[in-house]
Scaffold this motif. Structure first.
Motif, PDB file in Angstrom:
ATOM      1  N   ILE A 252      -0.202  -1.561  -2.548  1.00 37.74           N
ATOM      2  CA  ILE A 252      -0.503  -2.893  -2.994  1.00 37.74           C
ATOM      3  C   ILE A 252       0.655  -4.028  -2.583  1.00 37.74           C
ATOM      4  O   ILE A 252       0.767  -4.889  -2.321  1.00 37.74           O
ATOM      5  CB  ILE A 252      -0.876  -3.033  -4.336  1.00 37.74           C
ATOM      6  N   SER A 253       1.934  -3.441  -2.790  1.00 43.86           N
ATOM      7  CA  SER A 253       3.280  -4.062  -2.500  1.00 43.86           C
ATOM      8  C   SER A 253       3.138  -4.480  -1.159  1.00 43.86           C
ATOM      9  O   SER A 253       3.455  -5.633  -0.928  1.00 43.86           O
ATOM     10  CB  SER A 253       4.243  -3.272  -3.030  1.00 43.86           C
ATOM     11  N   LYS A 254       2.862  -3.645  -0.289  1.00 46.13           N
ATOM     12  CA  LYS A 254       2.809  -3.859   1.298  1.00 46.13           C
ATOM     13  C   LYS A 254       2.148  -4.716   1.526  1.00 46.13           C
ATOM     14  O   LYS A 254       2.375  -5.715   2.397  1.00 46.13           O
ATOM     15  CB  LYS A 254       2.871  -2.507   2.063  1.00 46.13           C
TER      16      LYS A 254
ATOM     17  N   TRP B  94      -8.033  -4.140  -4.294  1.00 40.64           N
ATOM     18  CA  TRP B  94      -7.828  -3.271  -5.377  1.00 40.64           C
ATOM     19  C   TRP B  94      -7.497  -1.776  -4.751  1.00 40.64           C
ATOM     20  O   TRP B  94      -8.281  -1.276  -4.211  1.00 40.64           O
ATOM     21  CB  TRP B  94      -8.974  -3.323  -6.563  1.00 40.64           C
ATOM     22  N   ASP B  95      -6.513  -1.365  -5.340  1.00 40.31           N
ATOM     23  CA  ASP B  95      -6.126   0.068  -5.038  1.00 40.31           C
ATOM     24  C   ASP B  95      -5.197   0.794  -6.308  1.00 40.31           C
ATOM     25  O   ASP B  95      -4.326  -0.021  -6.673  1.00 40.31           O
ATOM     26  CB  ASP B  95      -5.572   0.126  -3.776  1.00 40.31           C
ATOM     27  N   SER B  96      -5.152   2.180  -6.488  1.00 42.42           N
ATOM     28  CA  SER B  96      -4.182   2.265  -7.399  1.00 42.42           C
ATOM     29  C   SER B  96      -2.779   2.664  -6.725  1.00 42.42           C
ATOM     30  O   SER B  96      -2.082   2.884  -7.564  1.00 42.42           O
ATOM     31  CB  SER B  96      -4.827   3.823  -7.926  1.00 42.42           C
ATOM     32  N   SER B  97      -2.645   2.618  -5.541  1.00 42.86           N
ATOM     33  CA  SER B  97      -1.366   2.760  -4.885  1.00 42.86           C
ATOM     34  C   SER B  97      -0.696   1.681  -4.990  1.00 42.86           C
ATOM     35  O   SER B  97      -0.653   0.450  -4.484  1.00 42.86           O
ATOM     36  CB  SER B  97      -1.343   3.383  -3.635  1.00 42.86           C
ATOM     37  N   LYS B  98       0.591   1.623  -5.836  1.00 42.70           N
ATOM     38  CA  LYS B  98       1.418   0.676  -6.102  1.00 42.70           C
ATOM     39  C   LYS B  98       2.184   0.286  -4.651  1.00 42.70           C
ATOM     40  O   LYS B  98       2.292  -0.964  -4.257  1.00 42.70           O
ATOM     41  CB  LYS B  98       2.684   1.078  -7.025  1.00 42.70           C
ATOM     42  N   VAL B  99       2.489   1.315  -3.885  1.00 46.73           N
ATOM     43  CA  VAL B  99       3.021   1.016  -2.637  1.00 46.73           C
ATOM     44  C   VAL B  99       2.405   0.313  -1.703  1.00 46.73           C
ATOM     45  O   VAL B  99       2.609  -0.741  -1.187  1.00 46.73           O
ATOM     46  CB  VAL B  99       3.613   2.546  -1.954  1.00 46.73           C
TER      47      VAL B  99
END
Ligand SMILES: C[S@@+](CC[C@H](N)C(=O)[O-])C[C@H]1O[C@@H](n2cnc3c(N)ncnc32)[C@H](O)[C@@H]1O
Length: 187
Positions: free
Chosen positions: A66-68, A59-64
Motif C-alpha cells: 500500500i505504501s508503494k 485495499w490490501d493488508s500489506s503495508k509495504v
C-alpha cells in the motif's frame, strides 16, 4: 501462505498488466465512477483503471504494498486512494462502487460482502485459481482455490456477463486452464 510484506519489499511497480479478466472485457468499462481494486497488491488493476478514468480505492493488508502504491499514485497523479485493510474482517458497505475487481485472492466467508459493495448496474470482475494445483502455479491449499462453478453459485443474484472455467482441461502449463474468469452485473 506467502509472507506478503517480505514479498513486496523486493518488488516495485513496473507497469505490470492488469488481470486478463479486465483486459478481455475492457469494452465493458465506462471509465467513469468509483472502482475498487480488492486485495490489490501493488495495484496493477487499480493503476490501469485509474488511467482509464476511474476514481480508484485499492485495499490490501500489506503495508509495504500500500505504501508503494500510494507513492506511485502521487508521483503519477493518479486518482488512487490506497488503504491498508484486513479483508477477512467484515466490511459492511452498501452500493458504493461502480466496479470491483478481485484477482488472485479468495476468502470464502466474505465473498458476499464484495457484491454488497457494488451499486445496482455496477460490475464485478473476478479472476483466480480453481480446481487442484497440478502445475505448481498458485496456492495448493484448497481454501484459496475456487471449486467448480463456485462463483456462479455465490453470485447467483447477479446477472452473468462473462464466464470462463476450463476446469484444468488441456495443457496445464499453458494458458489459464487452472483459473476462473467471471464478470457479472449487480441487479
Ligand atoms: C496473489 S496476491 C494478488 C495481488 C493482486 N490482486 C494481483 O492480482 O496481483 C494476494 C494479495 O492478497 C493480499 N491479502 C492476503 N490476505 C489479505 C487480507 N486478509 N486482507 C487484505 N489483503 C490480503 C496480499 O497482501 C496480496 O497482496
Amino acid at each position: 501462505m506467502p509472507d506478503w510484506e517480505l514479498h513486496y519489499q523486493s518488488r516495485e511497480i513496473t507497469g505490470q498488466p492488469p488481470a486478463d479478466v479486465l483486459m478481455l472485457n475492457q469494452h465493458l468499462l465506462s471509465g467513469a465512477g468509483q472502482a475498487l481494486d480488492y486485495a490489490c497488491g501493488l495495484g496493477a488493476n487499480g493503476i490501469w483503471l485509474a488511467n482509464k478514468g476511474y476514481h480508484v480505492s485499492a485495499w490490501d493488508s500489506s503495508k509495504v504494498a500500500i505504501s508503494k502504491l500510494s507513492q506511485y499514485a502521487e508521483q503519477n497523479n493518479l486518482s488512487i486512494d490506497a488503504e491498508v485493510r484486513d479483508l477477512e474482517a467484515v466490511t459492511v458497505m452498501q452500493d458504493k462502487f461502480d466496479l470491483v475487481v478481485v484477482s488472485f485472492f479468495l476468502h470464502r466467508p466474505t465473498l458476499n460482502f464484495i457484491s454488497d459493495m457494488i451499486k445496482p448496474g455496477g460490475l464485478l470482475f473476478y479472476q483466480t485459481f480453481s480446481g487442484e494445483n497440478n502445475n505448481g502455479r498458485g496456492p495448493s491449499n484448497p481454501a484459496f482455490r475456487l471449486k467448480r462453478h463456485e462463483l456462479l453459485e455465490v453470485y447467483n443474484n447477479m446477472e452473468l456477463v462473462f464466464y470462463r472455467e476450463d476446469n484444468g482441461l488441456g495443457d496445464p502449463c499453458k494458458g489459464i486452464s487452472d483459473q476462473v474468469m467471471f464478470v457479472a452485473e449487480k441487479k
